[in-house]
Design a protein around this motif. Structure first.
Motif, PDB file in Angstrom:
ATOM      1  N   PRO A 194     -17.587  43.371   1.659  1.00 41.34           N
ATOM      2  CA  PRO A 194     -17.784  42.459   1.020  1.00 41.34           C
ATOM      3  C   PRO A 194     -17.008  41.254   0.924  1.00 41.34           C
ATOM      4  CG  PRO A 194     -19.189  44.198   0.317  1.00 41.34           C
ATOM      5  CD  PRO A 194     -18.236  45.294   1.273  1.00 41.34           C
ATOM      6  N   LYS A 209     -17.814  37.691   0.588  1.00 39.88           N
ATOM      7  CA  LYS A 209     -19.518  38.065   1.222  1.00 39.88           C
ATOM      8  C   LYS A 209     -20.672  39.302   0.959  1.00 39.88           C
ATOM      9  CE  LYS A 209     -20.315  37.676   6.233  1.00 39.88           C
ATOM     10  NZ  LYS A 209     -21.366  36.841   6.954  1.00 39.88           N
ATOM     11  N   PRO A 210     -21.604  39.068   0.219  1.00 46.23           N
ATOM     12  CA  PRO A 210     -22.012  40.267  -0.565  1.00 46.23           C
ATOM     13  C   PRO A 210     -23.089  41.224   0.630  1.00 46.23           C
ATOM     14  CG  PRO A 210     -24.095  38.077  -0.587  1.00 46.23           C
ATOM     15  CD  PRO A 210     -22.708  37.773   0.002  1.00 46.23           C
ATOM     16  N   ILE A 211     -22.773  42.603   0.657  1.00 44.59           N
ATOM     17  CA  ILE A 211     -23.443  43.142   1.497  1.00 44.59           C
ATOM     18  C   ILE A 211     -25.321  42.908   2.424  1.00 44.59           C
ATOM     19  CG2 ILE A 211     -24.369  44.739   0.264  1.00 44.59           C
ATOM     20  CD1 ILE A 211     -22.711  46.090   3.173  1.00 44.59           C
ATOM     21  N   TRP A 212     -25.018  42.314   3.215  1.00 44.30           N
ATOM     22  CA  TRP A 212     -26.366  42.277   4.062  1.00 44.30           C
ATOM     23  C   TRP A 212     -27.458  42.782   3.385  1.00 44.30           C
ATOM     24  CZ3 TRP A 212     -30.194  44.281   8.034  1.00 44.30           C
ATOM     25  CH2 TRP A 212     -30.979  43.182   8.572  1.00 44.30           C
TER      26      TRP A 212
END
Ligand code: HEM
Lengths: 474, 103
Positions: A234, A239-242
């Motif tokens: 991430p 971007k954050p983990i899904w």
């Protein structure tokens, strides 16, 4: 506690460069990496020597200290305790303080652990070469080192658990993995090195030793590896983990299903069949867990796919993940009794071991080093081209070695099952073993290129802020 | 969430848990019974006990940890930690950038 009441761990944190220095002991991370790379080279030399022995090219024949049996143990032990453990410990000194916003319990203790761990690894190597190996696979550390190693693991747990315990609010998945790994590694090491040695014997000891080998991979290397991926992917993709929820399913799935699997190494042994079936079922359960983890990481990559081309650390990580999937796919086959009949004791297993240890975990660690070394030293890479060479030599050689050994395993299995004489199987293996030497040489060259690049980077001047925000490797 | 929805969710959770745990508990119970039989009938079967006890100890530990985590709200706002982690990282990077000599 209700969610809104929870104090987040971002409520505190460094405000200045001095705070940042106090948070992460950068020098120590680098020291760990240097130690790790030194053992990687030693281990690979051992692997090459063993590979040459198998194609009857051993120039060291007759020298007891350097006999292949000892080099083989040195090869595996230097990888596990020298390379992987050092690289993990170094990286944890970076990741845990940054995730919790708290430094480790004690910096002097960190240095003490570093020194003690090197003593453990060097003594293990010397002990093995002198013929004092303990008769436990992967636990060949001579018996007199075991208590010291165990004490070291306890100190590691205490040192890292302090910041984790201090963090408030719901924990990020990496911290769950790390926390579990500290407890598991300590218990696994104690179980594998002491119980078969002092408490039980015979088949009993065999079952425990099998559980030990298995748990060492699954409960020491796996949680640390995935924990680090959940941290680095991430931040590099920005971007954050899904799905954090799904990542926790992966963690708890590993916690509940993994420890029962060890017996899948002992299909067709005198262990009661219901236990063997139990291990098969829990292996299938873990396959589902693995699927959730893979889906989560590819879900995260979705929309940023170009990063695999442009961002070298991300490329290392995702290559490792694809190979992890391949390893687990292999496991799904290996865990069936039908398949075991063919591949047990063959080079298929050696291929599998290299795929997971080098193809997955070592590649992740090398990717992390590629990202962190500029940040730790404040110097951009001397050569991006050499970084690319490092990646391509490593990635292609492991794929070649894996395919080669997998094929060798099948041919050996067919030779044995058709009741040919033993020498037939070794003759059939020769072409494959020769290819393995070349794949090994390519893999070794890749690491030499990396070390040369590090050396040139360190001897160069400090560059623009190498904060990793715009890394040369991005 | 409106009350009827919450009740529906709870019913679904219980049904799902029973659906999975019921057969699993049945399977586990019968296998455990077999283990006890093996242990009683054959002294050498005792070695099967070691891995099972190992697993049960580890499993119980994790069950307790899971209960503790659930009770302490670790799974309440389940997606929050992933945003916090990135926020923290950005703050650390900002401090580092502002402190870098050539920034
Ligand atoms: C220069 C590259 C390498 C060569 C030539 C090489 C060669 C070998 C050889 C010949 C064996 C013994 C196989 C047997 O007993 O039949 C072996 C075992 C093993 N190697 Fe390597 N190796 C290399 C690199 C690595 C690396 C980098 C790792 C891990 C990161 C690794 C992990 C292992 C493991 C885990 C085993 C034990 C496999 C088992 O018992 O099933 N090797 N290697």
């Amino acid at each position: 506690m209700n969610a809104p009441e929870m104090e987040s761990s971002s409520a505190i944190g460094p405000e200045s460069a001095a705070d940042l220095e106090r948070l992460v002991e950068r020098k120590l991370v680098l020291w760990y990496y240097f130690a790790a790379l030194t053992y990687l080279i030693v281990s690979m030399l051992g692997g090459l020597l063993m590979a040459l022995q198998l194609i009857q090219c051993n120039e060291l024949q007759g020298i007891e200290l350097l006999s292949p049996g000892r080099w083989r143990m040195l090869h595996t032990n230097a990888i596990a305790y020298g390379f992987l453990a050092n690289a993990f410990l170094g990286t944890l000194h970076w990741a845990i303080p940054r995730l919790t916003m708290r430094p480790v319990l004690s910096k002097p203790l960190s240095y003490l652990i570093f020194a003690a761990w090197q003593i453990v690894v060097v003594s293990t190597a010397v002990g093995i070469l002198l013929g004092q190996a303990q008769a436990v696979e992967w636990g060949e550390t001579p018996v007199w080192i075991d208590p010291v190693a165990l004490l070291g693991l306890l100190l590691v747990a205490v040192n890292f658990m302090a910041p984790i315990a201090g963090a408030k609010g719901p924990m990020y998945v990496s911290l769950w993995y790390f926390m579990a790994a500290f407890v598991w590694t300590f218990l696994t090491y104690a179980m594998g090195n002491f119980i078969p040695q002092y408490v039980v014997c015979g088949t009993n000891a065999g079952a425990i030793a099998g559980l030990f080998i298995h748990d060492l991979v699954g409960l020491f290397v796996t949680p640390l590896g995935w924990g680090l991926m959940y941290y680095f992917v991430p931040i590099l993709l920005k971007k954050p983990i899904w799905s954090h929820g799904l990542s926790l399913v992966g963690f708890w799935g590993l916690a509940f299903f993994y420890p029962l699997q060890g017996i899948h190494h002992f299909l067709y042994t005198p262990i009661p069949m219901f236990l063997q079936y139990g291990a098969v079922i829990s292996t299938i359960a873990v396959e589902f867990v693995v699927a959730t983890v893979i889906v989560n990481f590819f879900g995260t990559l979705y929309g940023s796919g170009r990063a695999v081309v442009t961002n070298l650390p991300i490329r290392w990580f995702y290559t490792g993940m694809i190979l992890y999937f391949v390893t687990c796919f292999q496991c799904a086959l290996q865990v069936t009794l039908t398949f075991q009949q063919l591949i047990h004791f063959t080079d298929w297993v050696v291929g599998h071991a290299h795929l997971v240890m080098f193809g997955v975990f070592s590649q992740w660690l090398l990717g992390i080093m590629t990202y962190l070394i500029p940040r730790l030293t404040g110097k951009e890479w001397y050569s991006r081209t050499l970084c690319e060479w490092h990646y391509w030599l490593s990635a292609t050689s492991i794929v070649v070695m894996f395919l080669d050994l997998t094929m060798a395993g099948l041919f050996q299995g067919w030779s044995w099952s058709s009741m040919q004489y033993w020498d037939h199987s070794t003759q059939v293996s020769q072409p494959f073993w020769i290819v393995r030497v070349f794949a090994g040489l390519a893999m070794f060259s890749g690491q030499i290129v990396f070390i040369y690049n590090i050396y040139r980077t360190l001897s160069g001047p400090r560059t623009a802020p190498a904060t990793g925000l715009q890394p040369a490797t991005a | 969430m409106p009350a009827p929805n919450r009740r529906k969710n709870r019913v679904w959770t219980v049904v799902t848990v029973l659906f999975f745990l019921g057969p699993a508990m049945f399977g586990f119970g019968t296998k455990f019974y077999e283990l006890v039989q093996v242990f009683r009938g054959d002294a050498s079967g005792a070695f099967a006990v070691t891995p099972i006890v190992n697993y049960l100890l580890a499993g119980c530990g994790f069950l307790l940890l899971f209960g503790w985590a659930a009770k302490n709200g670790m799974f309440r706002d389940i997606e929050q930690p992933k945003f916090l982690m990135l926020e923290n990282e950005n703050r650390l990077d900002a401090v580092e950038r502002s402190a870098a000599p050539h920034a």
